[in-house]
Design a protein around this motif. Structure first.
Motif, PDB file in Angstrom:
ATOM      1  N   GLU A  52     121.730  35.896 -36.750  1.00 41.67           N
ATOM      2  CA  GLU A  52     122.697  35.842 -37.842  1.00 41.67           C
ATOM      3  C   GLU A  52     122.238  36.664 -39.034  1.00 41.67           C
ATOM      4  O   GLU A  52     123.044  37.317 -39.694  1.00 41.67           O
ATOM      5  CB  GLU A  52     122.937  34.394 -38.257  1.00 41.67           C
ATOM      6  CG  GLU A  52     123.663  33.593 -37.207  1.00 41.67           C
ATOM      7  CD  GLU A  52     123.739  32.107 -37.537  1.00 41.67           C
ATOM      8  OE1 GLU A  52     123.302  31.691 -38.622  1.00 41.67           O
ATOM      9  OE2 GLU A  52     124.235  31.362 -36.681  1.00 41.67           O
ATOM     10  N   ALA A  55     122.955  40.350 -38.352  1.00 40.47           N
ATOM     11  CA  ALA A  55     124.393  40.602 -38.473  1.00 40.47           C
ATOM     12  C   ALA A  55     124.816  40.594 -39.937  1.00 40.47           C
ATOM     13  O   ALA A  55     125.568  41.462 -40.385  1.00 40.47           O
ATOM     14  CB  ALA A  55     125.178  39.558 -37.671  1.00 40.47           C
ATOM     15  N   TYR A  56     124.331  39.621 -40.695  1.00 40.14           N
ATOM     16  CA  TYR A  56     124.686  39.529 -42.109  1.00 40.14           C
ATOM     17  C   TYR A  56     124.226  40.763 -42.885  1.00 40.14           C
ATOM     18  O   TYR A  56     124.982  41.339 -43.667  1.00 40.14           O
ATOM     19  CB  TYR A  56     124.083  38.260 -42.724  1.00 40.14           C
ATOM     20  CG  TYR A  56     124.432  38.104 -44.185  1.00 40.14           C
ATOM     21  CD1 TYR A  56     125.650  37.553 -44.564  1.00 40.14           C
ATOM     22  CD2 TYR A  56     123.558  38.530 -45.180  1.00 40.14           C
ATOM     23  CE1 TYR A  56     125.990  37.431 -45.899  1.00 40.14           C
ATOM     24  CE2 TYR A  56     123.890  38.409 -46.518  1.00 40.14           C
ATOM     25  CZ  TYR A  56     125.100  37.862 -46.874  1.00 40.14           C
ATOM     26  OH  TYR A  56     125.440  37.760 -48.203  1.00 40.14           O
ATOM     27  N   ASN A  58     123.699  43.770 -41.859  1.00 36.34           N
ATOM     28  CA  ASN A  58     124.379  44.999 -41.461  1.00 36.34           C
ATOM     29  C   ASN A  58     125.897  44.957 -41.609  1.00 36.34           C
ATOM     30  O   ASN A  58     126.543  45.987 -41.431  1.00 36.34           O
ATOM     31  CB  ASN A  58     123.978  45.360 -40.030  1.00 36.34           C
ATOM     32  CG  ASN A  58     122.575  45.906 -40.007  1.00 36.34           C
ATOM     33  OD1 ASN A  58     122.363  47.049 -40.361  1.00 36.34           O
ATOM     34  ND2 ASN A  58     121.616  45.074 -39.649  1.00 36.34           N
ATOM     35  N   ARG A  59     126.435  43.821 -41.954  1.00 39.68           N
ATOM     36  CA  ARG A  59     127.877  43.724 -42.212  1.00 39.68           C
ATOM     37  C   ARG A  59     128.107  43.379 -43.683  1.00 39.68           C
ATOM     38  O   ARG A  59     128.312  44.257 -44.509  1.00 39.68           O
ATOM     39  CB  ARG A  59     128.511  42.692 -41.283  1.00 39.68           C
ATOM     40  CG  ARG A  59     128.516  43.137 -39.845  1.00 39.68           C
ATOM     41  CD  ARG A  59     129.259  42.150 -38.961  1.00 39.68           C
ATOM     42  NE  ARG A  59     128.930  42.375 -37.572  1.00 39.68           N
ATOM     43  CZ  ARG A  59     128.576  41.443 -36.724  1.00 39.68           C
ATOM     44  NH1 ARG A  59     128.533  40.186 -37.090  1.00 39.68           N
ATOM     45  NH2 ARG A  59     128.281  41.747 -35.468  1.00 39.68           N
ATOM     46  N   GLU A  60     128.059  42.088 -43.968  1.00 38.40           N
ATOM     47  CA  GLU A  60     128.401  41.638 -45.323  1.00 38.40           C
ATOM     48  C   GLU A  60     127.515  42.257 -46.395  1.00 38.40           C
ATOM     49  O   GLU A  60     128.018  42.786 -47.389  1.00 38.40           O
ATOM     50  CB  GLU A  60     128.333  40.106 -45.423  1.00 38.40           C
ATOM     51  CG  GLU A  60     129.424  39.373 -44.673  1.00 38.40           C
ATOM     52  CD  GLU A  60     129.098  39.066 -43.222  1.00 38.40           C
ATOM     53  OE1 GLU A  60     129.836  38.282 -42.620  1.00 38.40           O
ATOM     54  OE2 GLU A  60     128.130  39.631 -42.684  1.00 38.40           O
ATOM     55  N   GLN A  63     128.154  46.071 -46.785  1.00 35.34           N
ATOM     56  CA  GLN A  63     129.463  46.348 -47.385  1.00 35.34           C
ATOM     57  C   GLN A  63     129.541  45.923 -48.853  1.00 35.34           C
ATOM     58  O   GLN A  63     130.149  46.621 -49.669  1.00 35.34           O
ATOM     59  CB  GLN A  63     130.576  45.646 -46.588  1.00 35.34           C
ATOM     60  CG  GLN A  63     130.752  46.172 -45.187  1.00 35.34           C
ATOM     61  CD  GLN A  63     131.226  47.608 -45.170  1.00 35.34           C
ATOM     62  OE1 GLN A  63     132.044  48.022 -45.976  1.00 35.34           O
ATOM     63  NE2 GLN A  63     130.701  48.394 -44.240  1.00 35.34           N
ATOM     64  N   GLN A  64     128.938  44.781 -49.184  1.00 34.58           N
ATOM     65  CA  GLN A  64     129.036  44.254 -50.550  1.00 34.58           C
ATOM     66  C   GLN A  64     128.072  44.916 -51.527  1.00 34.58           C
ATOM     67  O   GLN A  64     128.393  45.089 -52.697  1.00 34.58           O
ATOM     68  CB  GLN A  64     128.785  42.745 -50.549  1.00 34.58           C
ATOM     69  CG  GLN A  64     129.863  41.959 -49.843  1.00 34.58           C
ATOM     70  CD  GLN A  64     129.509  40.487 -49.703  1.00 34.58           C
ATOM     71  OE1 GLN A  64     128.691  39.963 -50.434  1.00 34.58           O
ATOM     72  NE2 GLN A  64     130.132  39.819 -48.740  1.00 34.58           N
ATOM     73  N   GLN A  71     126.416  54.104 -49.157  1.00 29.49           N
ATOM     74  CA  GLN A  71     126.273  53.820 -47.726  1.00 29.49           C
ATOM     75  C   GLN A  71     125.946  55.083 -46.941  1.00 29.49           C
ATOM     76  O   GLN A  71     125.179  55.042 -45.981  1.00 29.49           O
ATOM     77  CB  GLN A  71     127.545  53.178 -47.173  1.00 29.49           C
ATOM     78  CG  GLN A  71     127.767  51.773 -47.666  1.00 29.49           C
ATOM     79  CD  GLN A  71     129.085  51.196 -47.211  1.00 29.49           C
ATOM     80  OE1 GLN A  71     129.821  51.790 -46.424  1.00 29.49           O
ATOM     81  NE2 GLN A  71     129.411  50.013 -47.715  1.00 29.49           N
ATOM     82  N   ASN A  76     120.733  55.197 -40.425  1.00 28.20           N
ATOM     83  CA  ASN A  76     120.542  54.132 -39.432  1.00 28.20           C
ATOM     84  C   ASN A  76     119.386  54.481 -38.510  1.00 28.20           C
ATOM     85  O   ASN A  76     118.980  55.622 -38.378  1.00 28.20           O
ATOM     86  CB  ASN A  76     121.827  53.810 -38.684  1.00 28.20           C
ATOM     87  CG  ASN A  76     122.381  54.966 -37.901  1.00 28.20           C
ATOM     88  OD1 ASN A  76     121.658  55.647 -37.198  1.00 28.20           O
ATOM     89  ND2 ASN A  76     123.681  55.186 -38.025  1.00 28.20           N
ATOM     90  N   THR A  84     120.778  49.960 -36.329  1.00 33.91           N
ATOM     91  CA  THR A  84     120.796  49.105 -37.509  1.00 33.91           C
ATOM     92  C   THR A  84     120.706  49.952 -38.771  1.00 33.91           C
ATOM     93  O   THR A  84     120.094  51.014 -38.772  1.00 33.91           O
ATOM     94  CB  THR A  84     119.657  48.062 -37.453  1.00 33.91           C
ATOM     95  OG1 THR A  84     119.836  47.109 -38.487  1.00 33.91           O
ATOM     96  CG2 THR A  84     118.298  48.704 -37.591  1.00 33.91           C
ATOM     97  N   ASP A  85     121.347  49.504 -39.818  1.00 30.21           N
ATOM     98  CA  ASP A  85     121.255  50.172 -41.119  1.00 30.21           C
ATOM     99  C   ASP A  85     120.255  49.442 -42.008  1.00 30.21           C
ATOM    100  O   ASP A  85     119.395  50.060 -42.607  1.00 30.21           O
ATOM    101  CB  ASP A  85     122.630  50.199 -41.812  1.00 30.21           C
ATOM    102  CG  ASP A  85     123.627  51.063 -41.074  1.00 30.21           C
ATOM    103  OD1 ASP A  85     123.326  52.251 -40.844  1.00 30.21           O
ATOM    104  OD2 ASP A  85     124.702  50.555 -40.706  1.00 30.21           O
TER     105      ASP A  85
END
Length: 156
Positions: A52, A55-56, A58-60, A63-64, A71, A76, A84-85
């Motif tokens: 988790e 995922a958090y 590299n997504r939320e 983006q936030q 970005q 990556n 992965t970033d």
């Protein structure tokens, strides 16, 4: 010797400062100067490549924390066989690239190698591999929450 600090992105309305740990032609490895938030590694017992927290980040978080132009500056990489970033430093990377003062904050930090590739990593394995001390909070009798210092490769 003092390392270079760059500012990129914001978190909770505050600009994020990043310590430049390692530079080469391909990019610079950076880690947040401060712990930005806390969260468990994975409440479902997933392996680190599917966790988790990964995922958090590299997504939320990606983006936030960063606008579209920022970005584009994040390069990556492949960790544990997945693109992965944003990532967590391994314990070895932290020990090799950071001073003891940079590693030891007042908050307990999570590093990528705290968890094996297999499910069911024991509490003692996790505690033994933390650089800055032990676990600080148990969540609902299952997982543990850690302060997170994201890292990534930056095109300076």
């Amino acid at each position: 010797m003092s390392k270079r600090i760059v500012t990129l992105g914001t978190w909770d309305g505050t600009p994020i400062q990043w310590i430049v740990l390692k530079e080469n032609k391909l990019g610079s490895v950076v880690i947040s100067k401060d712990c930005l938030f806390k969260m468990p590694f994975d409440a479902n017992g997933n392996a680190k490549s599917d966790s988790e927290i990964r995922a958090y980040l590299n997504r939320e978080f990606f983006q936030q924390a960063f606008c579209a132009e920022e970005q584009k500056r994040i390069i990556n990489t492949i960790i544990d066989g997945k693109k992965t970033d944003i990532f967590l430093l391994s314990k070895e990377e932290a020990e090799n690239w950071m001073t003891e003062n940079e590693r030891n904050t007042e908050k307990k930090q999570l590093f990528r190698s705290n968890f094996g590739n297999e499910r069911g990593t024991s509490e003692s394995d996790v505690a033994a591999s933390l650089i800055a001390g032990g676990l600080f909070r148990r969540l609902n009798g299952e997982g543990y929450s850690f302060y997170i210092r994201p890292a990534f490769i930056l095109d300076l």
